[in-house]
Scaffold this active site. Structure first.
Site, PDB file in Angstrom:
ATOM      1  N   HIS A 171       3.390   4.197 -68.839  1.00  0.00           N
ATOM      2  CA  HIS A 171       2.586   4.689 -69.975  1.00  0.00           C
ATOM      3  C   HIS A 171       2.693   6.198 -70.144  1.00  0.00           C
ATOM      4  O   HIS A 171       1.859   6.822 -70.812  1.00  0.00           O
ATOM      5  CB  HIS A 171       1.125   4.261 -69.816  1.00  0.00           C
ATOM      6  CG  HIS A 171       0.933   2.787 -69.957  1.00  0.00           C
ATOM      7  ND1 HIS A 171      -0.208   2.137 -69.553  1.00  0.00           N
ATOM      8  CD2 HIS A 171       1.751   1.821 -70.455  1.00  0.00           C
ATOM      9  CE1 HIS A 171      -0.075   0.834 -69.793  1.00  0.00           C
ATOM     10  NE2 HIS A 171       1.090   0.616 -70.329  1.00  0.00           N
ATOM     11  N   ALA A 202      -9.922   1.232 -52.983  1.00  0.00           N
ATOM     12  CA  ALA A 202      -8.481   1.403 -52.712  1.00  0.00           C
ATOM     13  C   ALA A 202      -8.234   2.252 -51.473  1.00  0.00           C
ATOM     14  O   ALA A 202      -7.303   1.988 -50.707  1.00  0.00           O
ATOM     15  CB  ALA A 202      -7.810   2.043 -53.928  1.00  0.00           C
TER      16      ALA A 202
HETATM   17  C1  BV8 Z   1       2.885  -2.901 -76.568  1.00  0.00           C
HETATM   18  C2  BV8 Z   1      -1.765   5.709 -71.845  1.00  0.00           C
HETATM   19  C3  BV8 Z   1       4.778  -3.884 -77.661  1.00  0.00           C
HETATM   20  C4  BV8 Z   1      -2.651   6.563 -72.663  1.00  0.00           C
HETATM   21  C5  BV8 Z   1      -2.421   3.357 -72.111  1.00  0.00           C
HETATM   22  C6  BV8 Z   1      -0.966  -9.337 -75.699  1.00  0.00           C
HETATM   23  C7  BV8 Z   1      -2.257  -9.769 -75.814  1.00  0.00           C
HETATM   24  C8  BV8 Z   1      -3.230  -8.908 -76.372  1.00  0.00           C
HETATM   25  C9  BV8 Z   1      -2.927  -7.590 -76.781  1.00  0.00           C
HETATM   26  C10 BV8 Z   1      -1.659  -7.162 -76.637  1.00  0.00           C
HETATM   27  C11 BV8 Z   1      -0.678  -8.024 -76.125  1.00  0.00           C
HETATM   28  N1  BV8 Z   1       0.478  -7.337 -76.109  1.00  0.00           N
HETATM   29  C12 BV8 Z   1       0.259  -6.080 -76.619  1.00  0.00           C
HETATM   30  C13 BV8 Z   1      -1.038  -5.958 -76.951  1.00  0.00           C
HETATM   31  C14 BV8 Z   1      -1.655  -4.766 -77.509  1.00  0.00           C
HETATM   32  C15 BV8 Z   1      -2.035  -3.716 -76.450  1.00  0.00           C
HETATM   33  C16 BV8 Z   1      -3.058  -4.272 -75.506  1.00  0.00           C
HETATM   34  O1  BV8 Z   1      -2.762  -4.704 -74.417  1.00  0.00           O
HETATM   35  N2  BV8 Z   1      -4.309  -4.201 -75.966  1.00  0.00           N
HETATM   36  C17 BV8 Z   1      -5.420  -4.635 -75.081  1.00  0.00           C
HETATM   37  C18 BV8 Z   1      -6.546  -3.634 -75.223  1.00  0.00           C
HETATM   38  C19 BV8 Z   1      -5.835  -6.030 -75.386  1.00  0.00           C
HETATM   39  N3  BV8 Z   1      -0.865  -3.246 -75.706  1.00  0.00           N
HETATM   40  C20 BV8 Z   1      -0.105  -2.261 -76.264  1.00  0.00           C
HETATM   41  O2  BV8 Z   1      -0.302  -1.774 -77.354  1.00  0.00           O
HETATM   42  C21 BV8 Z   1       1.078  -1.778 -75.423  1.00  0.00           C
HETATM   43  N4  BV8 Z   1       2.281  -1.756 -76.198  1.00  0.00           N
HETATM   44  O3  BV8 Z   1       2.451  -3.991 -76.298  1.00  0.00           O
HETATM   45  O4  BV8 Z   1       4.066  -2.682 -77.260  1.00  0.00           O
HETATM   46  C22 BV8 Z   1       5.815  -4.193 -76.630  1.00  0.00           C
HETATM   47  C23 BV8 Z   1       5.503  -4.509 -75.322  1.00  0.00           C
HETATM   48  C24 BV8 Z   1       6.513  -4.834 -74.407  1.00  0.00           C
HETATM   49  C25 BV8 Z   1       7.807  -4.813 -74.750  1.00  0.00           C
HETATM   50  C26 BV8 Z   1       8.104  -4.480 -76.085  1.00  0.00           C
HETATM   51  C27 BV8 Z   1       7.082  -4.166 -77.013  1.00  0.00           C
HETATM   52  C28 BV8 Z   1       0.864  -0.328 -74.943  1.00  0.00           C
HETATM   53  C29 BV8 Z   1      -0.324  -0.221 -74.081  1.00  0.00           C
HETATM   54  C30 BV8 Z   1      -0.379   1.181 -73.424  1.00  0.00           C
HETATM   55  C31 BV8 Z   1      -1.526   1.991 -73.967  1.00  0.00           C
HETATM   56  N5  BV8 Z   1      -1.693   3.240 -73.196  1.00  0.00           N
HETATM   57  N6  BV8 Z   1      -2.492   4.521 -71.385  1.00  0.00           N
HETATM   58  C32 BV8 Z   1      -3.813   7.121 -71.886  1.00  0.00           C
HETATM   59  O5  BV8 Z   1      -3.859   7.016 -70.661  1.00  0.00           O
HETATM   60  O6  BV8 Z   1      -4.668   7.716 -72.542  1.00  0.00           O
HETATM   61  S1  BV8 Z   1      -3.307   1.970 -71.568  1.00  0.00           S
HETATM   62  C33 BV8 Z   1      -4.472   2.575 -70.404  1.00  0.00           C
HETATM   63  O7  BV8 Z   1      -5.484   1.587 -70.367  1.00  0.00           O
HETATM   64  C34 BV8 Z   1      -3.967   2.683 -68.982  1.00  0.00           C
HETATM   65  O8  BV8 Z   1      -2.673   3.208 -68.903  1.00  0.00           O
HETATM   66  C35 BV8 Z   1      -4.057   1.237 -68.486  1.00  0.00           C
HETATM   67  O9  BV8 Z   1      -2.909   0.504 -68.875  1.00  0.00           O
HETATM   68  C36 BV8 Z   1      -5.262   0.729 -69.256  1.00  0.00           C
HETATM   69  C37 BV8 Z   1      -6.480   0.840 -68.414  1.00  0.00           C
HETATM   70  O10 BV8 Z   1      -6.423  -0.192 -67.504  1.00  0.00           O
HETATM   71  P1  BV8 Z   1      -6.658   0.105 -65.931  1.00  0.00           P
HETATM   72  O11 BV8 Z   1      -5.730   1.159 -65.473  1.00  0.00           O
HETATM   73  O12 BV8 Z   1      -6.630  -1.211 -65.288  1.00  0.00           O
HETATM   74  O13 BV8 Z   1      -8.136   0.768 -65.910  1.00  0.00           O
HETATM   75  P2  BV8 Z   1      -9.541   0.030 -66.160  1.00  0.00           P
HETATM   76  O14 BV8 Z   1     -10.534   1.096 -66.267  1.00  0.00           O
HETATM   77  O15 BV8 Z   1      -9.417  -0.992 -67.248  1.00  0.00           O
HETATM   78  O16 BV8 Z   1      -9.792  -0.800 -64.800  1.00  0.00           O
HETATM   79  C38 BV8 Z   1      -9.916  -0.101 -63.587  1.00  0.00           C
HETATM   80  C39 BV8 Z   1      -9.850  -1.171 -62.500  1.00  0.00           C
HETATM   81  O17 BV8 Z   1      -9.874  -0.499 -61.238  1.00  0.00           O
HETATM   82  C40 BV8 Z   1     -11.037  -2.129 -62.544  1.00  0.00           C
HETATM   83  O18 BV8 Z   1     -10.561  -3.460 -62.318  1.00  0.00           O
HETATM   84  C41 BV8 Z   1     -11.914  -1.666 -61.374  1.00  0.00           C
HETATM   85  O19 BV8 Z   1     -12.561  -2.754 -60.736  1.00  0.00           O
HETATM   86  C42 BV8 Z   1     -10.884  -1.062 -60.425  1.00  0.00           C
HETATM   87  N7  BV8 Z   1     -11.415   0.031 -59.603  1.00  0.00           N
HETATM   88  C43 BV8 Z   1     -12.311   0.988 -59.978  1.00  0.00           C
HETATM   89  N8  BV8 Z   1     -12.546   1.835 -58.931  1.00  0.00           N
HETATM   90  C44 BV8 Z   1     -11.753   1.384 -57.903  1.00  0.00           C
HETATM   91  C45 BV8 Z   1     -11.011   0.247 -58.340  1.00  0.00           C
HETATM   92  N9  BV8 Z   1     -10.155  -0.437 -57.559  1.00  0.00           N
HETATM   93  C46 BV8 Z   1     -10.008   0.026 -56.268  1.00  0.00           C
HETATM   94  N10 BV8 Z   1     -10.667   1.133 -55.780  1.00  0.00           N
HETATM   95  C47 BV8 Z   1     -11.553   1.820 -56.551  1.00  0.00           C
HETATM   96  N11 BV8 Z   1     -12.199   2.870 -56.053  1.00  0.00           N
END
Ligand code: BV8
Length: 236
Positions: A105, A215
């Site tokens: 990303h 982690a």
């Molecule tokens: C794309 C950069 C086409 C910017 C980011 C299929 C189904 C539904 C939707 C889609 C689909 N395919 C595509 C989509 C659309 C979309 C998508 O997924 N939407 C979601 C919201 C439904 N995806 C896209 O648009 C992607 N592009 O699909 O293009 C394509 C694909 C492939 C091949 C050809 C074409 C692009 C997505 C990228 C967007 N950019 N980041 C920025 O950082 O500002 S995404 C961003 O959010 C992060 O990079 C990461 O990916 C995501 C956040 O998720 P996590 O990192 O998991 O963080 P989160 O807070 O959610 O969770 C934290 C976890 O850690 C929790 O589980 C928690 O319990 C745990 N945790 C917390 N503390 C601890 C811990 N674990 C251990 N120790 C701790 N202390």
């Protein structure tokens, strides 16, 4: 034995980098559509630059934690049998010593020129619209992958996962695709799958084994186990 690790915001949480979806997460303060889409950037570049300039500046106030260091130690031990694919745009994996890291990303410490395509190492703000060091155009944007954009390195990632023996997901909620679909790809290719996360994720049921906790405890313990001769020897 080939190992592919996918990391998310959770691995950097204990370093003080906000996650996205947890309470006080990044998406608490900002609407995704307002700051992390190409449409938002076209409409309000100043708002988007402020969001990423603040996150880039904050990198100077955080440091890698024992989970990042444990993965660097694993790379030390098994070399190019390891690939770390990260969704994170922070630089904590590299600052812990990891070199085999693929930022699918993008990175805060990089600025991409929309005129010449150059990806420039970048440490300062972009909000004051500095020119591209390569072509001089005032077209530098944060080098991160926004929603609706294609992630970096998808072919390399698909190949690595298809050839991996062990797929490990660390600190990710499994809410964003295509990263959330990697475990299925690994399973289809016969890999063993392990989740290390603070709590159950959207994909927990897909993993052969799941351990829940911070982690900084889970990752060093898992690496010790792996290097403690439970199964990993260079060259298999
Ligand atoms: C794309 C950069 C086409 C910017 C980011 C299929 C189904 C539904 C939707 C889609 C689909 N395919 C595509 C989509 C659309 C979309 C998508 O997924 N939407 C979601 C919201 C439904 N995806 C896209 O648009 C992607 N592009 O699909 O293009 C394509 C694909 C492939 C091949 C050809 C074409 C692009 C997505 C990228 C967007 N950019 N980041 C920025 O950082 O500002 S995404 C961003 O959010 C992060 O990079 C990461 O990916 C995501 C956040 O998720 P996590 O990192 O998991 O963080 P989160 O807070 O959610 O969770 C934290 C976890 O850690 C929790 O589980 C928690 O319990 C745990 N945790 C917390 N503390 C601890 C811990 N674990 C251990 N120790 C701790 N202390």
């Amino acid at each position: 034995m080939k190992v592919t690790v996918l990391t998310g915001a959770g691995i950097s949480a204990e370093s003080g980098v906000p996650t996205f979806r947890d309470a006080d997460g990044l998406w608490e303060g900002h609407d995704v559509e307002e700051v992390a889409t190409p449409e938002a950037y076209a409409a309000r570049p100043d708002v988007v630059h402020r969001f990423y300039d603040a996150r880039r500046a904050a990198l100077a106030t955080v440091h890698p934690n024992p989970a990042h260091h444990a993965l660097a130690r694993l790379e030390e031990a098994i070399g190019d049998d390891l690939l770390v694919v990260t969704q994170n745009v922070d630089d904590l994996h590299e600052r812990a010593g990891s070199t085999r890291v693929l930022h699918m990303h993008g990175e805060l410490r990089s600025a991409r020129c929309e005129a010449c395509g150059a990806r420039n190492r970048w440490h300062d703000d972009l909000g004051h619209r500095p020119p591209c060091p390569r072509c001089g155009a005032v077209e530098l944007r944060p080098d991160v992958v926004w929603f609706g954009e294609i992630p970096y390195g998808m072919d390399r990632i698909a190949t690595a996962i298809a050839g991996t023996d062990l797929f490990v997901s660390i600190g990710t909620s499994g809410a964003v695709y295509p990263a959330a679909g990697f475990v299925q790809h690994a399973l289809r290719h016969g890999a063993t799958t392990l989740e290390l996360n603070l709590a159950r994720s959207n994909g927990t049921c897909l993993f052969d084994d799941a351990r829940h906790g911070p982690a900084t405890e889970l990752v060093p313990a898992w690496v010790d186990e792996l290097l403690g001769g439970q199964g990993v020897r260079r060259g298999g």
